[in-house]
Design an enzyme around this catalytic site. Structure first.
Site, PDB file in Angstrom:
ATOM      1  N   LYS A  58      61.866  36.018  17.460  1.00 17.13           N
ATOM      2  CA  LYS A  58      62.811  37.110  17.229  1.00 17.13           C
ATOM      3  C   LYS A  58      63.333  37.061  15.792  1.00 17.13           C
ATOM      4  O   LYS A  58      63.567  38.095  15.171  1.00 17.13           O
ATOM      5  CB  LYS A  58      63.982  37.052  18.213  1.00 17.13           C
ATOM      6  CG  LYS A  58      63.834  37.997  19.379  1.00 17.13           C
ATOM      7  CD  LYS A  58      62.875  37.589  20.453  1.00 17.13           C
ATOM      8  CE  LYS A  58      61.470  37.977  20.353  1.00 17.13           C
ATOM      9  NZ  LYS A  58      60.594  37.371  21.360  1.00 17.13           N
ATOM     10  N   VAL A 191      52.134  40.174  25.556  1.00 17.12           N
ATOM     11  CA  VAL A 191      53.452  40.170  24.917  1.00 17.12           C
ATOM     12  C   VAL A 191      53.415  39.420  23.580  1.00 17.12           C
ATOM     13  O   VAL A 191      53.876  39.925  22.547  1.00 17.12           O
ATOM     14  CB  VAL A 191      54.473  39.510  25.869  1.00 17.12           C
ATOM     15  CG1 VAL A 191      55.854  39.615  25.296  1.00 17.12           C
ATOM     16  CG2 VAL A 191      54.420  40.179  27.224  1.00 17.12           C
ATOM     17  N   GLU A 211      41.495  42.563  23.189  1.00 16.97           N
ATOM     18  CA  GLU A 211      42.047  42.441  24.544  1.00 16.97           C
ATOM     19  C   GLU A 211      40.916  42.536  25.565  1.00 16.97           C
ATOM     20  O   GLU A 211      40.134  43.487  25.546  1.00 16.97           O
ATOM     21  CB  GLU A 211      43.091  43.541  24.766  1.00 16.97           C
ATOM     22  CG  GLU A 211      43.543  43.740  26.195  1.00 16.97           C
ATOM     23  CD  GLU A 211      44.111  42.491  26.844  1.00 16.97           C
ATOM     24  OE1 GLU A 211      44.977  41.837  26.261  1.00 16.97           O
ATOM     25  OE2 GLU A 211      43.661  42.154  27.971  1.00 16.97           O
ATOM     26  N   VAL A 245      35.465  37.955  24.268  1.00 21.14           N
ATOM     27  CA  VAL A 245      35.209  37.057  23.136  1.00 21.14           C
ATOM     28  C   VAL A 245      34.225  35.978  23.576  1.00 21.14           C
ATOM     29  O   VAL A 245      34.423  35.325  24.596  1.00 21.14           O
ATOM     30  CB  VAL A 245      36.533  36.435  22.643  1.00 21.14           C
ATOM     31  CG1 VAL A 245      36.275  35.414  21.546  1.00 21.14           C
ATOM     32  CG2 VAL A 245      37.471  37.523  22.159  1.00 21.14           C
ATOM     33  N   ARG A 279      49.802  31.654  29.070  1.00 21.74           N
ATOM     34  CA  ARG A 279      50.292  30.277  29.098  1.00 21.74           C
ATOM     35  C   ARG A 279      50.005  29.686  30.471  1.00 21.74           C
ATOM     36  O   ARG A 279      49.843  30.402  31.440  1.00 21.74           O
ATOM     37  CB  ARG A 279      51.802  30.239  28.802  1.00 21.74           C
ATOM     38  CG  ARG A 279      52.140  30.763  27.412  1.00 21.74           C
ATOM     39  CD  ARG A 279      53.645  30.747  27.144  1.00 21.74           C
ATOM     40  NE  ARG A 279      54.208  29.426  27.150  1.00 21.74           N
ATOM     41  CZ  ARG A 279      54.196  28.583  26.116  1.00 21.74           C
ATOM     42  NH1 ARG A 279      53.652  28.940  24.961  1.00 21.74           N
ATOM     43  NH2 ARG A 279      54.735  27.389  26.211  1.00 21.74           N
ATOM     44  N   ASP A 319      58.905  28.170  34.153  1.00 22.70           N
ATOM     45  CA  ASP A 319      57.493  28.506  33.927  1.00 22.70           C
ATOM     46  C   ASP A 319      56.522  27.672  34.752  1.00 22.70           C
ATOM     47  O   ASP A 319      55.377  28.077  34.941  1.00 22.70           O
ATOM     48  CB  ASP A 319      57.123  28.292  32.444  1.00 22.70           C
ATOM     49  CG  ASP A 319      57.589  29.418  31.546  1.00 22.70           C
ATOM     50  OD1 ASP A 319      58.348  30.279  32.020  1.00 22.70           O
ATOM     51  OD2 ASP A 319      57.197  29.422  30.369  1.00 22.70           O
ATOM     52  N   HIS A 451      79.807  58.484  23.561  1.00 20.47           N
ATOM     53  CA  HIS A 451      79.010  59.329  22.680  1.00 20.47           C
ATOM     54  C   HIS A 451      79.397  59.059  21.236  1.00 20.47           C
ATOM     55  O   HIS A 451      80.586  58.963  20.952  1.00 20.47           O
ATOM     56  CB  HIS A 451      79.265  60.800  23.012  1.00 20.47           C
ATOM     57  CG  HIS A 451      78.557  61.730  22.079  1.00 20.47           C
ATOM     58  ND1 HIS A 451      77.202  61.968  22.168  1.00 20.47           N
ATOM     59  CD2 HIS A 451      79.005  62.458  21.016  1.00 20.47           C
ATOM     60  CE1 HIS A 451      76.845  62.825  21.212  1.00 20.47           C
ATOM     61  NE2 HIS A 451      77.923  63.125  20.491  1.00 20.47           N
TER      62      HIS A 451
HETATM   63  P1  NAD Z   1      50.231  37.628  28.481  1.00 23.14           P
HETATM   64  O1  NAD Z   1      49.759  37.334  29.834  1.00 23.14           O
HETATM   65  O2  NAD Z   1      51.402  38.539  28.274  1.00 23.14           O
HETATM   66  O3  NAD Z   1      49.046  38.270  27.638  1.00 23.14           O
HETATM   67  C1  NAD Z   1      47.798  37.649  27.460  1.00 23.14           C
HETATM   68  C2  NAD Z   1      46.773  38.733  27.227  1.00 23.14           C
HETATM   69  O4  NAD Z   1      45.554  38.111  26.854  1.00 23.14           O
HETATM   70  C3  NAD Z   1      46.496  39.545  28.483  1.00 23.14           C
HETATM   71  O5  NAD Z   1      46.584  40.921  28.176  1.00 23.14           O
HETATM   72  C4  NAD Z   1      45.084  39.106  28.862  1.00 23.14           C
HETATM   73  O6  NAD Z   1      44.352  40.137  29.481  1.00 23.14           O
HETATM   74  C5  NAD Z   1      44.497  38.759  27.517  1.00 23.14           C
HETATM   75  N1  NAD Z   1      43.370  37.827  27.566  1.00 23.14           N
HETATM   76  C6  NAD Z   1      43.207  36.769  28.389  1.00 23.14           C
HETATM   77  N2  NAD Z   1      42.042  36.135  28.106  1.00 23.14           N
HETATM   78  C7  NAD Z   1      41.471  36.819  27.077  1.00 23.14           C
HETATM   79  C8  NAD Z   1      40.271  36.666  26.333  1.00 23.14           C
HETATM   80  N3  NAD Z   1      39.425  35.682  26.594  1.00 23.14           N
HETATM   81  N4  NAD Z   1      40.006  37.545  25.345  1.00 23.14           N
HETATM   82  C9  NAD Z   1      40.864  38.559  25.081  1.00 23.14           C
HETATM   83  N5  NAD Z   1      42.018  38.748  25.745  1.00 23.14           N
HETATM   84  C10 NAD Z   1      42.332  37.885  26.737  1.00 23.14           C
HETATM   85  O7  NAD Z   1      50.468  36.220  27.778  1.00 23.14           O
HETATM   86  P2  NAD Z   1      51.014  35.868  26.335  1.00 23.14           P
HETATM   87  O8  NAD Z   1      51.228  37.093  25.527  1.00 23.14           O
HETATM   88  O9  NAD Z   1      50.127  34.810  25.801  1.00 23.14           O
HETATM   89  O10 NAD Z   1      52.410  35.257  26.688  1.00 23.14           O
HETATM   90  C11 NAD Z   1      52.484  34.097  27.519  1.00 23.14           C
HETATM   91  C12 NAD Z   1      53.712  34.114  28.384  1.00 23.14           C
HETATM   92  O11 NAD Z   1      54.877  34.038  27.594  1.00 23.14           O
HETATM   93  C13 NAD Z   1      53.791  35.371  29.202  1.00 23.14           C
HETATM   94  O12 NAD Z   1      54.118  35.036  30.508  1.00 23.14           O
HETATM   95  C14 NAD Z   1      54.869  36.147  28.553  1.00 23.14           C
HETATM   96  O13 NAD Z   1      55.579  36.936  29.479  1.00 23.14           O
HETATM   97  C15 NAD Z   1      55.739  35.081  27.926  1.00 23.14           C
HETATM   98  N6  NAD Z   1      56.349  35.660  26.734  1.00 23.14           N
HETATM   99  C16 NAD Z   1      57.355  36.546  26.905  1.00 23.14           C
HETATM  100  C17 NAD Z   1      57.909  37.149  25.811  1.00 23.14           C
HETATM  101  C18 NAD Z   1      58.988  38.158  26.005  1.00 23.14           C
HETATM  102  O14 NAD Z   1      59.574  38.194  27.080  1.00 23.14           O
HETATM  103  N7  NAD Z   1      59.287  39.014  25.044  1.00 23.14           N
HETATM  104  C19 NAD Z   1      57.458  36.869  24.542  1.00 23.14           C
HETATM  105  C20 NAD Z   1      56.428  35.964  24.408  1.00 23.14           C
HETATM  106  C21 NAD Z   1      55.884  35.362  25.522  1.00 23.14           C
END
Ligand code: NAD
Length: 475
Positions: A58, A191, A211, A245, A279, A319, A451
């Protein structure tokens, strides 16, 4: 040496540290064991969230957004600035300072609450004994009446593109890049991928998001996801969907990432690659034989609705157990468990866990999506209010996005709220509270909103469910 405590908490992240503080508030003796080690070798409380996740990301999102706005958005306000330049070391220094302050803050909170801290790797033994191995190899065993496992999660590795800590990094590494990469490839448009992609895009990188899934933000309401895709496309952050990938090689010109999609074999050449494919629970080596605690095939500690493991007085939160990997969900679970241990009432409403993605525009939601309501055959009505019709959003020059409110067609109960736009992560709190109190759309319609505020968009979206919005045409 063997000591005994009422509650021993394994992990001082956003699930574990609130559990420890609440245990102490409940008059119980509490000790928190944490193994976090910074790159410089120092220990710290706060876990991934404070040290390498939510908080530093952030900080970087805020700084990079200011850099971007100073370059591209001040002129329209009539504010002229000279050449805007980037001082990345200063940005990193600010980030690191915030982290240090916040993690030190937990140490201070522990001290004032009377929670003991011990740094080292914990392993649960049978009989609620916990063996702690310090970094110098010394060991001690602590016994507790209750053990709360809050060991968190770690980045998922991609076998085909292994981390090298330099060119191919995880989310923590991606926050600390010493230079702005000219070309950045982010694998995973979830995310983390979107937030970190945004940071480096704003700082000047050309970002490619790969993705695997064919749908963008499949967990979000698809009207919201569609708007997000449109906004990100404008920013040069469009994910390549359905990208599988297969591998990467480091060459003279950078890292070549190979993938295939509907168009066939493709590649991206990048100076840095960020792996953000999710994760996994941090439970390897956590349990000795015979504890009675079960780990499922994906590595999660198995718990019931109230976070009890199968072993007597051993609990697990955050987690490392089922449910979304979100700091606020872990915090609620940690606090609830420490209240249950003290014989107090506790409840976590898993249906109302808010989600926030800190991009620009911000994205946030709670409750059910329109797709879920359709699939469940639930009759609903939808009210959408665009920020383009909000005076406050106009004054902020942040008119992209909308608030969408879904309510039951007959009972009027609010079923889901989906926001994309300025401060969405703050606005969603009103929706969570309303839904927690089982409010109807009419309850929000009859609630006065100051407002001019962004929150009026929530009010107007509630009115729009009955085609009674005042400040935008009702469709
Ligand atoms: P995520 O699950 O949000 O996203 C991972 C993405 O990677 C998915 O869309 C998935 O389809 C894709 N993916 C998986 N394997 C792949 C591959 N081989 N090639 C291409 N794409 C692939 O996980 P994240 O973004 O890594 O975040 C991890 C955790 O941390 C999540 O549970 C998330 O909610 C949490 N997090 C939350 C916040 C927030 O609340 N703002 C911020 C950061 C992380």
């Amino acid at each position: 040496m063997s000591e005994t405590y009422d509650v021993l908490i394994i992990g001082g992240g956003p699930a574990g540290y609130p559990a420890a503080i609440r245990a102490a508030q409940n008059g119980l003796s509490a000790i928190c064991v944490d193994a976090w080690q910074n790159r410089d070798g120092s220990s710290a409380l706060g876990g991934t969230c404070l040290n390498a996740g939510c908080i530093p990301s952030k900080a970087m999102l805020e700084s990079s957004e200011l850099y971007h706005r100073a370059q591209h958005e001040l002129a329209v306000h009539g504010v002229r600035v000279g050449a805007v330049t980037l001082d990345l070391p200063a940005m990193h220094k600010r980030r690191a300072g915030i982290v240090k302050g916040m993690t030190g803050g937990i140490a201070g909170l522990f001290k004032s609450a009377g929670v003991k801290t011990i740094f080292g790797q914990a392993q649960l033994l049978p009989g609620r004994q916990v063996q702690v191995t310090a970094r110098d190899g010394s060991m001690q065993t602590i016994t507790a009446r209750h053990v709360i496992i809050a060991s968190g999660s770690v980045p998922t590795a991609l076998n085909s593109v292994p981390f090298d800590g330099e060119r191919i990094v995880d989310s923590g590494g991606a926050l600390e890049l010493a230079e702005v990469p000219r070309r950045l490839c982010v694998i995973g448009a979830g995310v983390i991928g979107l937030e970190l992609g945004s940071v480096w895009r704003r700082l000047g990188s050309e970002v490619t998001l790969l993705e695997a899934l064919p749908t963008f933000l499949p967990m979000a309401d698809q009207q919201l996801a569609g708007e997000a895709a449109r906004q990100f496309r404008k920013q040069g952050l469009e994910p390549r969907l359905g990208a599988r990938v297969s591998g990467a090689s480091v060459g003279k010109d950078g890292v070549i990432v190979n993938y295939s999609d509907a168009k066939g074999e493709q590649n991206v050449v990048a100076d840095r690659v960020v792996i953000a494919v999710g994760r996994r629970p941090n439970t390897a080596g956590l349990l000795a034989d015979g504890t009675g605690v079960k780990i499922d095939e994906r590595g999660f500690v198995v718990v019931d609705e109230e976070c009890r493991t199968g072993a007597e007085n051993v609990w697990a939160v955050g987690d490392c157990v089922r449910g979304p990997m979100l700091a606020h969900k872990g915090k609620e679970e940690g606090v609830a468990v420490s209240d249950r241990i003290a014989g107090r009432y506790a409840h976590v409403d898993y249906a109302l866990v808010p989600s926030v993605i800190y991009t620009a525009p911000e994205i946030a939601w709670v409750g059910q999506t329109e797709e879920q309501l359709k699939a469940g055959g639930i009759p609903y009505k939808s009210g959408v209010f665009p920020f383009a019709a909000s005076g406050r959003a106009k004054a902020m020059e942040s008119t992209a996005g909308f608030v969408k409110l879904l309510a039951h067609r007959q009972s009027d109960a609010i079923l889901g709220v989906h926001v994309i736009g300025p401060m969405a992560g703050e606005l969603i709190a009103e929706a969570v509270l309303a839904m927690e109190f089982r409010a109807s759309a009419e309850d929000l319609q009859r609630t006065m909103h100051a407002h001019p505020t962004l929150a009026e968009a929530m009010h107007e979206a509630a009115l729009a469910t009955d085609k009674r919005a005042i400040d935008a045409p009702n469709r």
